[in-house]
Write an enzyme that holds these catalytic residues in place. Structure first.
Site, mmCIF file in Angstrom:
data_model
loop_
_atom_site.group_PDB
_atom_site.id
_atom_site.type_symbol
_atom_site.label_atom_id
_atom_site.label_comp_id
_atom_site.label_asym_id
_atom_site.label_seq_id
_atom_site.Cartn_x
_atom_site.Cartn_y
_atom_site.Cartn_z
ATOM 1 N N TYR A 247 -56.244 -66.382 72.815
ATOM 2 C CA TYR A 247 -57.556 -66.875 72.405
ATOM 3 C C TYR A 247 -58.452 -65.640 72.360
ATOM 4 O O TYR A 247 -58.712 -65.023 73.399
ATOM 5 C CB TYR A 247 -58.128 -67.856 73.423
ATOM 6 C CG TYR A 247 -57.629 -69.267 73.343
ATOM 7 C CD1 TYR A 247 -58.093 -70.132 72.359
ATOM 8 C CD2 TYR A 247 -56.717 -69.753 74.275
ATOM 9 C CE1 TYR A 247 -57.653 -71.447 72.302
ATOM 10 C CE2 TYR A 247 -56.273 -71.058 74.228
ATOM 11 C CZ TYR A 247 -56.741 -71.899 73.240
ATOM 12 O OH TYR A 247 -56.299 -73.202 73.202
ATOM 13 N N HIS B 115 -53.219 -79.081 68.017
ATOM 14 C CA HIS B 115 -53.503 -78.830 69.433
ATOM 15 C C HIS B 115 -53.110 -80.023 70.299
ATOM 16 O O HIS B 115 -53.757 -80.337 71.297
ATOM 17 C CB HIS B 115 -54.987 -78.510 69.631
ATOM 18 C CG HIS B 115 -55.250 -77.474 70.679
ATOM 19 N ND1 HIS B 115 -55.248 -76.125 70.424
ATOM 20 C CD2 HIS B 115 -55.531 -77.585 72.007
ATOM 21 C CE1 HIS B 115 -55.522 -75.460 71.515
ATOM 22 N NE2 HIS B 115 -55.687 -76.322 72.504
ATOM 23 N N ASP C 249 -56.964 -73.387 66.164
ATOM 24 C CA ASP C 249 -57.363 -74.799 66.002
ATOM 25 C C ASP C 249 -58.359 -75.273 67.051
ATOM 26 O O ASP C 249 -58.632 -76.467 67.162
ATOM 27 C CB ASP C 249 -56.132 -75.708 65.997
ATOM 28 C CG ASP C 249 -55.233 -75.510 67.211
ATOM 29 O OD1 ASP C 249 -55.635 -74.782 68.133
ATOM 30 O OD2 ASP C 249 -54.122 -76.064 67.223
#
Length: 528
Positions: free
Chosen positions: A247, A395, A277
């Site tokens: 991330y 996700h 996402d």
């Protein structure tokens, strides 16, 4: 002061934002200065102030977190053993004396793993062994859980078309080739990035790795893992490969430091999974409700209102509405998203990533054929960006509710731009409950298929052996399904083994959108 031994009363006096102490692993830490900088907000720490926070801290934070964020002088000393017992007891709930609180619930014995016959059994067993907080975080999904439910339903709606008179006794293999043929694995099944594994069991992400090692399956280690990448790598046997989920952080320097660590572990970590996402946190009500309930339980006893002076009784007024608003960061998921960047783009993020690692990059969270097409064209136009594949994923239904299941996006690609399947790796995750689901995705062109919650439920049901049982079930079902279909290798699987008519009614049916003016074109590699 670092050698001082504190009593419970001394520690318990420091419970405010002006002076906040916590006990971790028997040591006292002054975290006052860190409160404004805690990614999950100061309230998370303040509700643990003045007591032993080890049980809450360990499942969420990897080793080394304290050393990274606190100055050495913040470690004040130790706590004597008797005081430590007192500090582990939770403070009384509002309106309830400490002695009157309910004792910690006694969990039933875990069922034998060989009695668990499918993933539903594993999930049910895990629920009896893990905390309510853990269950709420793993189970939760966005809004009404529509995408989460549809992820599984979409597989049920695809029918298989078995062929007969095929000798499936010779040369049978489930070996998969991934990342453009760089690696060959004994199974196409992998572990999707799944955060906070130690919430379920102390074995954590290293236990997941040991659990899948027997099958040669790869694990993509979560950016929010509760163990360090080094610890997970140490659990991987020779020849086992790992991926690292990234991330990107608003503070890019944090991401760059992590990439340097992964680069140094490249004998185990072979690729980077860039997650796209979830640019912002979603609303996961099961998770948030569990956090709200926990915080309400820890609120201090309110101060009594002063008695009014004698005199005529005033007119009764309606009680004022509470001025306190629900904490938007009550759930574990919201806390983990703190600091995540939402400004990623094709032309800024991929070249930045290429400057900090030369490992192959897989884009996770692609949910339309247009973005899959752009990824394939980008991989062809800019090989220096190391883009090797995409993961079709919503996700696990945890990001945008009513977003399409991965299998819908895969069918979109087959309809509008099937050349993508030959240009880059296409993997899928979300909703897999059976080995037949894995085979269906492979028949439609996926190179690998991931499970996330299933690995966590296995961990909760029985630690690393529970994870092993999950993969034993799925791998056996994959092999049985392939033999029933009349296929002896993954290369023999194809769309003629499945009937997708029902699902095709629900996929996008507009213009392909691939030749419109203004379509993004990756800048050419500058000439040297």
């Amino acid at each position: 002061m670092a050698n001082k031994v504190f009593t419970a009363d001394e520690v318990a006096r420091h419970t405010s934002a002006d002076s906040c102490w916590v006990v971790l692993h028997g040591h006292v830490y002054d975290v006052t200065d860190f409160l404004p900088h805690h990614p999950g907000g100061s309230k998370i720490i303040l509700q643990l102030a003045g007591r032993d926070a080890t049980a809450e801290f360990d499942p969420i934070h990897p080793p080394g977190t304290l050393e990274e964020h606190l100055k050495p002088e913040a470690k004040l000393g130790a706590v004597d053993p008797e005081s430590l017992k007192k500090l582990r007891a939770p403070p009384p709930r509002r309106g309830q004396a400490a002695a009157a609180q309910e004792p910690e619930e006694h969990r039933p014995p875990a069922p034998p793993l060989d009695a668990l016959l499918n993933l539903d059994d594993v999930e049910a067993a895990a629920k009896t062994q893990i905390s309510k907080k853990c269950w709420a975080y793993y189970y939760s999904a966005a809004d009404d859980l529509c995408s989460k439910s549809l992820n599984s339903l979409a597989y049920r709606q695809i029918l298989l078309r078995p062929r007969v008179f095929v000798d499936v006794t010779r040369g049978f293999s489930t070996e998969a080739s991934i990342l453009g043929g760089r690696y060959r694995l004994p199974t196409p099944l992998y572990v999707s990035p799944a955060a906070m594994a130690r919430l379920a069991h102390p074995d954590g992400e290293a236990g997941i790795q040991r659990g899948v090692a027997r099958f040669g399956a790869l694990q993509i280690v979560s950016h929010n893992a509760s163990m360090t990448p080094e610890q997970v790598a140490a659990a991987a046997p020779d020849g086992q490969i790992l991926g690292w989920q990234l991330y990107v952080q608003t503070d890019r320097a944090k991401s760059e430091r992590m990439l340097r660590r992964i680069n140094a572990l490249r004998d185990r970590y072979k690729f980077i999974v860039l997650t796209l996402d979830a640019p912002v946190p979603s609303k996961r009500e099961h998770d948030e409700r569990a956090g709200i309930e926990a915080r309400l339980a820890w609120q201090p006893e309110p101060k009594p209102e002063p008695k009014p002076e004698p005199g005529p009784e005033p007119a009764r007024a309606s009680p004022p509405a509470s001025s306190k608003k629900p904490d938007p960061n009550a759930g574990v998921g919201k806390q983990l998203f703190a600091g995540t960047a939402a400004d990623l783009t094709w032309t800024s993020t991929l070249p930045w990533l290429a400057r900090h690692t030369d490992l192959p990059v897989v884009l996770k969270g692609v949910q339309t054929h247009e973005d899959a097409f752009l990824a394939a064209r980008c991989a062809r136009a800019r090989p220096d960006w190391n883009l090797a594949g995409v993961i079709l994923s919503n996700h696990g239904g945890r990001s945008l509710d009513t977003a399409p299941p991965a299998i819908h996006t895969l069918l979109e690609i087959r309809k509008y731009c099937p050349e993508v399947l030959d240009a880059i790796d296409v993997w899928v995750d979300g909703g897999v409950r059976r080995g037949t689901d894995v085979v269906k995705a492979l028949c439609l062109g996926a190179k690998a298929v991931g499970v996330g919650r299933a690995a966590l439920w296995g961990l909760g049901a029985g630690g690393e052996k529970g994870v092993e049982r999950v993969f034993e079930i799925l791998q056996s079902e994959i092999e049985t399904c392939m033999k029933m279909l009349g296929a002896t290798s993954l290369s023999e699987l194809g769309p003629r083994f499945v009937n997708t008519r029902v699902v095709e009614r629900d996929i996008f049916d507009g213009d392909a959108g691939l030749d419109r003016s203004g379509l993004w074109e990756p800048p050419s590699k500058p000439k040297l």
